[in-house]
Scaffold this motif. Structure first.
Motif, short mmCIF file in Angstrom:
data_model
loop_
_atom_site.label_atom_id
_atom_site.label_comp_id
_atom_site.label_asym_id
_atom_site.label_seq_id
_atom_site.Cartn_x
_atom_site.Cartn_y
_atom_site.Cartn_z
N THR A 131 -7.76 5.67 -1.72
CA THR A 131 -7.04 5.00 -0.63
C THR A 131 -6.77 5.97 0.52
O THR A 131 -6.79 7.19 0.35
CB THR A 131 -5.69 4.46 -1.13
OG1 THR A 131 -4.90 5.57 -1.64
CG2 THR A 131 -5.88 3.44 -2.24
N GLU A 183 4.50 13.10 -0.93
CA GLU A 183 4.92 12.82 0.46
C GLU A 183 6.26 13.47 0.76
O GLU A 183 6.46 14.04 1.83
CB GLU A 183 4.97 11.31 0.68
CG GLU A 183 3.57 10.69 0.77
CD GLU A 183 3.54 9.19 0.52
OE1 GLU A 183 2.46 8.59 0.69
OE2 GLU A 183 4.59 8.61 0.14
N THR A 234 -4.68 11.15 3.15
CA THR A 234 -3.85 11.95 4.06
C THR A 234 -3.19 13.11 3.33
O THR A 234 -3.00 14.19 3.89
CB THR A 234 -2.77 11.08 4.73
OG1 THR A 234 -1.92 10.52 3.72
CG2 THR A 234 -3.39 9.97 5.56
N ASN A 262 2.09 5.76 -8.10
CA ASN A 262 2.89 5.58 -6.90
C ASN A 262 4.01 6.61 -6.83
O ASN A 262 4.30 7.17 -5.76
CB ASN A 262 3.49 4.17 -6.86
CG ASN A 262 4.29 3.91 -5.61
OD1 ASN A 262 3.77 3.96 -4.49
ND2 ASN A 262 5.58 3.66 -5.76
N ARG A 305 -3.92 6.32 1.87
CA ARG A 305 -2.64 6.98 1.58
C ARG A 305 -2.87 8.30 0.85
O ARG A 305 -2.26 9.33 1.17
CB ARG A 305 -1.75 6.07 0.73
CG ARG A 305 -0.39 6.67 0.41
CD ARG A 305 0.41 5.79 -0.54
NE ARG A 305 1.71 6.37 -0.83
CZ ARG A 305 2.54 5.96 -1.78
NH1 ARG A 305 2.19 4.91 -2.55
NH2 ARG A 305 3.70 6.54 -1.99
#
Length: 381
Positions: free
Chosen positions: A251, A187, A256, A180, A253
């Motif tokens: 996933t 990001e 992307t 994570n 997430r």
């Protein structure tokens, strides 16, 4: 990168990158590191304070630099920083053709932040930035421990475009936290306008120490059932980590980020030298062979692989129920997984700090010997 050793080639063919857990200045200067690249498919290097301390005590390779640092009035911390970053920078240059040939996936050399900062997020971030700037090579990786305080530092370093080797991972929950932190870092890097394709990361999941701690507890239990699961927990834990890796990196997430050029954070099997002589010396190499992984091996383990390792293909994918059964059996016997991984992380930080202290002591001793000694540079260490 064209080994003729069939055992090593078999491991590489599964999709495992072989990294060496060792580095010293003579290895770089003599061509031995290049030989390992050419003959044993070594495509990366990891370092730690113990390795540097041992190298410093052995021979005269560091004497000229130590003498310069002593005469210049360098503190022990400044000297350690200069010595270690020089070695890593030079190793990065040796590894650069591998880095170029693999589009940055391999050819990596890792150097760790001062482990005394493991509980200090801000200081860890600053240390990572300083190491990254000093080594000044695109193929360096900065090692940051996966402590609770280390997680935001991992995110912050990645957000700056720094490639990170997350170290000292023992638990599955913490590993999910690491992944994570990695995704959050990418990001933020994207928001910062960084080219995601240039950022690489590995997550170093420790293996043999898990067996050492759990086997000790199983011996105390002493039953036949306890003996049956000895030596199985380290591999089982790592296999379940790989399952978590497969889940996270499938996933939306992650997708992307991948669409914007990001590369997945590969699992790296660390602490793969077997500590119990009752077990095969290639246990953590053979049983954890899986695509898109790294295995960082001490020289002794790499030699064992080259000599008699029998690679049986992918031994991880799809063996998750079997692995979970091992951990369930341990819980049933009264071995607390939560307690084991907590103890291992605490001991791991202590061991890193202790080895750092030994490195500082070694360098201080050499600085003191060199100060005012005109003949030091030519003396045997």
């Amino acid at each position: 990168m064209a080994t003729t050793n069939p055992r090593i080639k078999a491991l590489s063919d599964v999709g495992v990158s072989i990294w060496l857990d060792d580095l010293n200045r003579p290895m770089i200067g003599s061509g031995d590191l290049q030989k390992l690249i050419d003959e044993q498919d070594v495509v990366g290097v990891t370092t730690n304070p113990t390795i540097f301390a041992s190298a410093l005590k052995d021979g005269t390779a560091y004497n000229d630099q130590v003498k310069q640092l002593a005469d210049g009035g360098a503190t022990v911390d400044e000297a350690v920083f200069a010595i270690t970053t020089d070695d890593v920078r030079n190793a990065c240059d040796v590894m650069r053709p591998v880095y170029d040939a693999t589009d940055g996936q391999d050819g990596r050399v890792s150097i760790e932040v001062d482990p005394r900062l493991a509980k200090d997020t801000d200081a860890t971030i600053e240390s990572a930035k300083k190491l990254w700037a000093s080594v000044d090579r695109p193929n360096v990786m900065i090692k940051i421990p996966a402590t609770v305080e280390g997680l935001p530092a991992i995110t912050a370093a990645l957000a700056e475009g720094i490639s990170v080797n997350v170290t000292l991972i023992f638990s599955l929950d913490r590993y999910r936290g690491v992944m994570n932190a990695f995704l959050s870092g990418l990001e933020q890097a994207r928001q910062n306008g960084k080219d995601l394709s240039t950022i690489r990361s590995v997550a170093s999941f420790f293996v043999s120490r898990v067996d050492s701690e759990i086997d000790k507890r199983l011996d105390q239990i002493g039953s036949d059932d306890a003996q049956q699961v000895k030596g199985k927990a380290g591999v089982a834990n790592a296999r379940l980590a790989y399952q978590a890796y497969e889940e996270v990196f499938s996933t939306s997430r992650w997708q992307t980020l991948a669409d914007d050029g990001a590369h997945a954070q590969r699992p790296l099997w660390a602490s793969t030298g077997v500590k119990d002589p009752a077990y095969p010396d290639t246990l953590y190499v053979v049983e954890l062979a899986a695509p898109d992984t790294v295995n960082t091996m001490p020289p002794k383990t790499l030699d064992a692989l080259a000599d008699h390792g029998e690679i049986k293909g992918d031994q991880v994918t799809g063996r998750y129920d079997e692995a979970k059964q091992v951990l369930d059996t341990l819980e049933g016997l009264g071995v607390s997984y939560a307690d084991v991984v907590e103890v291992l992380e605490s001991e791991g930080v202590e061991k890193f700090e202790k080895s750092w202290g030994e490195l500082l002591a070694s360098v201080q001793e050499e600085l003191s010997t060199a100060a005012g000694n005109a003949d030091y540079a030519t003396q045997e260490a």
